[in-house]
Design a protein around this motif. Structure first.
Motif, mmCIF file in Angstrom:
data_model
loop_
_atom_site.group_PDB
_atom_site.id
_atom_site.type_symbol
_atom_site.label_atom_id
_atom_site.label_comp_id
_atom_site.label_asym_id
_atom_site.label_seq_id
_atom_site.Cartn_x
_atom_site.Cartn_y
_atom_site.Cartn_z
ATOM 1 N N CYS A 1 0.868 -1.307 -0.082
ATOM 2 C CA CYS A 1 -0.135 -0.081 -0.014
ATOM 3 C C CYS A 1 0.782 1.283 0.020
ATOM 4 C CB CYS A 1 -0.916 0.055 1.229
ATOM 5 S SG CYS A 1 -0.185 0.183 2.674
ATOM 6 N N PRO A 2 0.211 2.460 -0.322
ATOM 7 C CA PRO A 2 1.065 3.743 -0.338
ATOM 8 C C PRO A 2 1.686 4.114 1.280
ATOM 9 C CG PRO A 2 -0.886 3.885 -1.675
ATOM 10 C CD PRO A 2 -0.803 2.603 -1.034
ATOM 11 N N GLU A 3 2.808 4.426 1.036
ATOM 12 C CA GLU A 3 3.188 5.016 2.103
ATOM 13 C C GLU A 3 3.886 4.407 3.289
ATOM 14 O OE1 GLU A 3 0.315 7.859 3.445
ATOM 15 O OE2 GLU A 3 1.097 9.310 1.922
ATOM 16 N N GLN A 4 3.529 2.936 3.135
ATOM 17 C CA GLN A 4 3.954 1.928 4.238
ATOM 18 C C GLN A 4 4.732 0.687 3.421
ATOM 19 O OE1 GLN A 4 0.905 0.682 7.412
ATOM 20 N NE2 GLN A 4 -0.363 2.087 6.376
ATOM 21 N N ALA A 5 5.480 0.293 4.448
ATOM 22 C CA ALA A 5 6.056 -1.281 4.074
ATOM 23 C C ALA A 5 5.263 -2.121 4.756
ATOM 24 C CB ALA A 5 7.448 -1.268 4.386
ATOM 25 N N TYR A 6 3.938 -2.410 4.044
ATOM 26 C CA TYR A 6 3.111 -3.654 4.709
ATOM 27 C C TYR A 6 3.390 -4.846 4.243
ATOM 28 C CZ TYR A 6 -1.373 -4.026 6.930
ATOM 29 O OH TYR A 6 -2.402 -4.467 7.793
ATOM 30 N N ILE A 7 3.941 -5.927 5.049
ATOM 31 C CA ILE A 7 4.499 -6.849 4.569
ATOM 32 C C ILE A 7 4.027 -8.215 5.273
ATOM 33 C CG2 ILE A 7 6.800 -8.119 4.532
ATOM 34 C CD1 ILE A 7 8.180 -5.498 4.971
ATOM 35 N N THR A 8 3.778 -9.110 4.553
ATOM 36 C CA THR A 8 3.376 -10.282 5.152
ATOM 37 C C THR A 8 4.410 -11.297 5.141
ATOM 38 O OG1 THR A 8 1.342 -10.096 3.433
ATOM 39 C CG2 THR A 8 1.832 -12.410 4.513
ATOM 40 N N VAL A 9 4.520 -11.552 6.587
ATOM 41 C CA VAL A 9 5.699 -12.551 7.195
ATOM 42 C C VAL A 9 5.666 -14.032 6.764
ATOM 43 C CG1 VAL A 9 7.038 -13.156 9.006
ATOM 44 C CG2 VAL A 9 6.272 -10.792 8.744
ATOM 45 N N SER A 10 4.754 -14.698 6.934
ATOM 46 C CA SER A 10 4.487 -16.009 6.612
ATOM 47 C C SER A 10 3.143 -16.125 5.594
ATOM 48 C CB SER A 10 4.140 -16.976 8.046
ATOM 49 O OG SER A 10 5.160 -17.147 8.644
ATOM 50 N N GLU A 11 3.290 -16.513 4.305
ATOM 51 C CA GLU A 11 2.405 -16.535 3.334
ATOM 52 C C GLU A 11 1.716 -17.697 3.312
ATOM 53 O OE1 GLU A 11 3.868 -14.941 -0.104
ATOM 54 O OE2 GLU A 11 4.912 -13.409 0.763
ATOM 55 N N GLY B 1 2.337 -20.503 0.330
ATOM 56 C CA GLY B 1 3.424 -19.785 0.246
ATOM 57 C C GLY B 1 4.539 -19.838 1.275
ATOM 58 N N GLY B 2 5.634 -19.058 1.191
ATOM 59 C CA GLY B 2 6.622 -19.117 2.063
ATOM 60 C C GLY B 2 6.917 -18.186 3.060
ATOM 61 N N ARG B 3 7.847 -18.180 3.905
ATOM 62 C CA ARG B 3 7.957 -17.369 5.114
ATOM 63 C C ARG B 3 9.248 -16.422 4.641
ATOM 64 N NH1 ARG B 3 8.864 -19.247 11.155
ATOM 65 N NH2 ARG B 3 6.428 -18.991 11.307
ATOM 66 N N LYS B 4 9.161 -14.876 4.811
ATOM 67 C CA LYS B 4 10.118 -14.251 4.478
ATOM 68 C C LYS B 4 11.251 -14.423 5.863
ATOM 69 C CE LYS B 4 7.571 -11.033 1.867
ATOM 70 N NZ LYS B 4 6.351 -11.681 1.776
ATOM 71 N N SER B 5 12.608 -14.402 5.216
ATOM 72 C CA SER B 5 13.382 -14.077 6.196
ATOM 73 C C SER B 5 13.675 -12.576 6.941
ATOM 74 C CB SER B 5 14.825 -14.580 5.816
ATOM 75 O OG SER B 5 15.268 -13.507 4.649
ATOM 76 N N THR C 1 15.049 -10.376 4.242
ATOM 77 C CA THR C 1 14.538 -10.092 3.003
ATOM 78 C C THR C 1 13.429 -8.701 3.493
ATOM 79 O OG1 THR C 1 14.514 -12.438 2.166
ATOM 80 C CG2 THR C 1 12.336 -10.859 1.539
ATOM 81 N N ILE C 2 13.072 -9.163 4.861
ATOM 82 C CA ILE C 2 12.088 -8.228 5.412
ATOM 83 C C ILE C 2 12.734 -6.870 5.244
ATOM 84 C CG2 ILE C 2 10.625 -7.416 7.367
ATOM 85 C CD1 ILE C 2 10.141 -10.406 7.631
ATOM 86 N N ILE C 3 13.792 -6.813 5.985
ATOM 87 C CA ILE C 3 14.850 -5.628 6.145
ATOM 88 C C ILE C 3 15.011 -4.856 4.867
ATOM 89 C CG2 ILE C 3 16.948 -4.683 6.667
ATOM 90 C CD1 ILE C 3 17.082 -6.570 9.030
ATOM 91 N N GLY C 4 15.236 -5.845 3.802
ATOM 92 C CA GLY C 4 15.718 -5.253 2.303
ATOM 93 C C GLY C 4 14.474 -4.677 1.823
ATOM 94 N N LEU C 5 13.192 -5.171 1.976
ATOM 95 C CA LEU C 5 11.828 -4.520 1.509
ATOM 96 C C LEU C 5 11.538 -3.249 2.300
ATOM 97 C CD1 LEU C 5 9.539 -7.812 1.423
ATOM 98 C CD2 LEU C 5 10.465 -6.371 -0.458
ATOM 99 N N TRP D 1 8.557 -15.756 16.169
ATOM 100 C CA TRP D 1 8.917 -15.186 14.782
ATOM 101 C C TRP D 1 8.807 -13.741 14.534
ATOM 102 C CZ3 TRP D 1 13.262 -15.792 12.258
ATOM 103 C CH2 TRP D 1 13.430 -15.574 11.050
ATOM 104 N N ILE D 2 7.738 -13.494 14.810
ATOM 105 C CA ILE D 2 7.408 -11.835 14.488
ATOM 106 C C ILE D 2 8.019 -10.968 15.431
ATOM 107 C CG2 ILE D 2 5.441 -10.283 14.430
ATOM 108 C CD1 ILE D 2 5.546 -12.093 12.064
ATOM 109 N N VAL D 3 7.987 -11.434 16.801
ATOM 110 C CA VAL D 3 9.045 -10.798 17.929
ATOM 111 C C VAL D 3 10.344 -10.646 17.267
ATOM 112 C CG1 VAL D 3 9.907 -10.998 20.052
ATOM 113 C CG2 VAL D 3 7.462 -11.292 19.775
ATOM 114 N N GLU D 4 11.038 -11.507 16.842
ATOM 115 C CA GLU D 4 12.302 -11.224 16.235
ATOM 116 C C GLU D 4 12.477 -10.278 15.371
ATOM 117 O OE1 GLU D 4 14.730 -14.726 15.411
ATOM 118 O OE2 GLU D 4 13.621 -15.990 16.803
ATOM 119 N N VAL D 5 11.453 -10.522 14.177
ATOM 120 C CA VAL D 5 11.219 -9.499 13.108
ATOM 121 C C VAL D 5 11.220 -7.879 13.552
ATOM 122 C CG1 VAL D 5 9.979 -8.826 11.215
ATOM 123 C CG2 VAL D 5 10.346 -11.209 11.508
#
Length: 328
Positions: A90-100, A116-120, A123-127, A156-160
């Motif tokens: 979405c605009p103005e945010q990095a709205y990321i699905t961690v586990s797809e 789907g997979g789970r983002k490392s 990967t999330i930091i890169g996005l 896992w989300i806590v680590e992210v």
């Protein structure tokens, strides 16, 4: 775009795209929730933004104009505006699905069927870095399926969140399935807002469409979340179109608002991956406006204001009639 025009567009929920505009949808494929697997466009017009799924044979068509785009309804100009480029989802945010992916099987949601997979974390930091490089990033929002178990997902989300909070000076919001300690863990990790979705407050419908979940447990988690995050920082998606009546919706909005939770009324479209499993009726323009107006009245009564939200759906406004942003 007027409020009434936005409500009408949301009542349809889809748009057919002129081939000259296909380059604008390369990064807008949904990976979470009922719209997962589909692609969409964001259109801004005046004070309003709308997100519409791209679909052949929609009664709405989107064509390029010299200074933007025009939405046609049955081949007649309906709304003029411009396309917005999403950063992540979405605009103005990095709205990321961690586990797809998800081990649960809510009958309106195609995610379990997408495998789907789970983002490392890398990967999330890169996005987020890519989104930040545009100069338009205002928030980080995380959502997720349940890859192994709710408890493991929260861990896992806590680590992210820890990793993002240490690198970016941006508000972080999280939407996950709650566990006993999820609010405290996510708050301590650096999240500033939380969303636990009730999906519907009709107990009969809930038992049918979310057979793996407990509505009472979600409500208990929301109460605890308000205690930890505070008012105007706890949200809950509330799907409209599952067969619930308006009074049930408004009673549910009142229950949530009394707790300090701001509900997000989300009109739903059927997923082809769930065809035959559930009956869905997209809410009408009139119903969306009525429920939004009454929701504003209820939120005012309990001292809540969605304008305080910094992450996730309320700042975006694309999918809903948003209290205090679209309607006052």
């Amino acid at each position: 775009m007027t409020l009434e025009e936005k409500a009408f567009l949301l009542s349809i929920g889809s748009i057919e795209l002129d081939e000259r505009l296909f380059s604008h949808i390369t990064s807008t494929q949904a990976t979470a929730g009922p719209g997962a697997g589909g692609i969409s466009v964001f259109i801004r017009s005046g004070e309003h933004r709308v997100r519409l799924a791209v679909k052949d044979h929609s009664p709405l068509q989107l064509l390029p104009e010299e200074d933007g785009v025009v939405i046609l309804y049955h081949n007649e100009p309906f709304v003029y505006g411009f396309l917005e480029t999403p950063l992540c989802h979405c605009p103005e945010q990095a709205y990321i699905t961690v586990s797809e992916r998800c081990i649960f099987h809510c009958r309106f949601c195609p995610v379990p069927k997408l495998h789907g997979g789970r983002k490392s974390i890398e990967t999330i930091i890169g996005l987020v870095q890519e989104a930040s490089a545009t100069g338009g990033l205002k928030a980080i929002s995380l959502t997720s399926g349940v890859a192994i178990s709710p408890e493991e997902e929260v861990e896992w989300i806590v680590e992210v969140v820890h990793a993002l909070h240490s690198r970016f000076d941006l508000p972080i919001g999280v939407s996950v399935y709650p566990t006993k300690d999820s609010s405290r863990l996510l708050y301590d990790a650096g999240a500033v807002e939380i969303k636990y979705n009730v999906e519907t407050m009709d107990p009969v419908i809930f038992a049918t469409v979310c057979p793996d979940f407990s509505l009472s447990e979600i409500l208990d988690a929301l109460r605890e979340a308000v205690r930890i995050f505070g008012k105007n920082a706890v949200f809950s998606n509330f799907i409209i179109g599952l067969g619930e009546d308006d009074q049930t919706v408004l009673d549910g909005v009142t229950t949530l608002a009394r707790m300090g939770v701001i509900p997000n009324l989300r009109p739903i479209s059927p997923s082809p991956l769930r065809e035959g499993e559930i009956t869905i009726q997209r809410p009408s323009q009139e119903r969306l406006l009525y429920l939004a107006k009454k929701t504003v009245e209820i939120l005012v009564r309990y001292g809540l204001d969605a304008r305080s939200a910094r992450t996730m759906c309320f700042p975006c406004t694309g999918c809903d009639i948003t209290p205090f942003r679209d309607i006052y």
